[in-house]
Write a protein that holds these residues in place. Sequence first.
Motif, mmCIF file in Angstrom:
data_model
loop_
_atom_site.group_PDB
_atom_site.id
_atom_site.type_symbol
_atom_site.label_atom_id
_atom_site.label_comp_id
_atom_site.label_asym_id
_atom_site.label_seq_id
_atom_site.Cartn_x
_atom_site.Cartn_y
_atom_site.Cartn_z
ATOM 1 N N THR A 201 26.662 41.581 43.389
ATOM 2 C CA THR A 201 28.039 41.604 43.900
ATOM 3 C C THR A 201 29.017 41.444 42.729
ATOM 4 O O THR A 201 29.354 42.421 42.078
ATOM 5 N N ALA B 240 29.729 44.280 39.898
ATOM 6 C CA ALA B 240 31.038 44.946 39.860
ATOM 7 C C ALA B 240 31.565 45.016 38.434
ATOM 8 O O ALA B 240 32.121 46.037 38.007
ATOM 9 N N GLY C 223 33.438 43.374 44.284
ATOM 10 C CA GLY C 223 32.268 42.520 44.484
ATOM 11 C C GLY C 223 32.571 41.193 45.147
ATOM 12 O O GLY C 223 31.723 40.301 45.168
#
Length: 407
Positions: free
Chosen positions: A345, A349, A359
């Motif tokens: 996440t 990102a 994210g």
Amino acid sequence: MTLWTHARVAPAADPEHVIDDAVIAVRDDTVEWCGPAQELPEALRDVGDRRHLAGALVTPGLIDCHTHLVYGGNRAEEFAQRLAGASYEEIARRGGGIVSTVRATRAASEEALYDSALRRLDALRGEGVTAMEIKSGYGLDLETERKMLRVARRLGETRPVTVSTTFLGAHALPPEYAGRPDEYIDLVCGVMLPALAREGLVDAVDVFCENIGFSLAQSERVLQAARGLGLPVKIHAEQLSLMGGSAMAAGYGALSADHLEYLDEAGVQALRAAGTVAVLLPGAYYFIRETQLPPLNLLRRHGVPMAIATDSNPGTSPTTSLLLMLNMACTLFRMTVREALAGVTTHAARALGHPQVRGRLEPGAPADFVVWNVDTLAELAYWSGLDRCRLVVRHGEVALDKRGRTA
């Protein structure tokens, strides 16, 4: 405006920060507000479009920040040959290895490449992936690299997923340049990359810096060419040996350095100083039966952000399950659940470097999130094979509904 209510929301996929009875307020394709229901701003309380999530657990959409999703054919027969005792060198002499994938990719039509990649993409989407990187690198000539990157762009246009494209022309030495690696790097830097960048097909540039790939000096030429075109860079490095590629790429402000099994402390310090993400690829580690673990403790000690990705490719990581990679990151690399989830996440990102991928769920972020059929976040890394994804929302719209409605 849509209010997603009665949810348990982990805004950064952090098991230690889950908001019970939370609301996600979405305006168009963006998160307007996210937090406890009792703190919902008065101006949002009368919104009519409400979606009741019945206490389900919600995280940001997952991000697969390192894939080679577009290619022709597969190498299952080579896998069987290796299990029967054939060495990689023997298989290569028979025309196998990466050369076989290059041959199949060059021969495949753009439509055939799209159809095969779409199946792999949909498998990832089915597990909650809302953004991903797709690399070229199985063409090794201008025409086929262009074809691969066009397919990658098309995948992001025809499916509700954010696709970031990476030019990996310096992935391997094509057969027609055998014994002439510097001449091939001339082609990559002077012809292929400028042409593809002009056509708007390249978001970032990567290079395989390894003793079976390209030297440190050759790899640096690729990064310099990318910098000259204003493109961000990444690097495949320290997978099989310590060559210093990660530290060199950090000097160019690389978004990420990937694999890293043989990374040393000097390389870790360079990544930290540059803010470069360490992308760990447990699928490749598992598939090639590597025994050298990435330096997790060094990365932790120096505070280097760690991402996790599938490395989905036909030769060393033929997987389309990012959730399985979570499990492998925890079991093989001994990452914590919290570290692994951040790796798909928030840290993924950063490694992706795409302006529309955050994210996390926070005001101003794209409304990309997943509703799960689990009670705790640990279950995302715990189960193998169990379908845990209930609903996927990307840019505020339902992108996948496991109850039968798809987009």
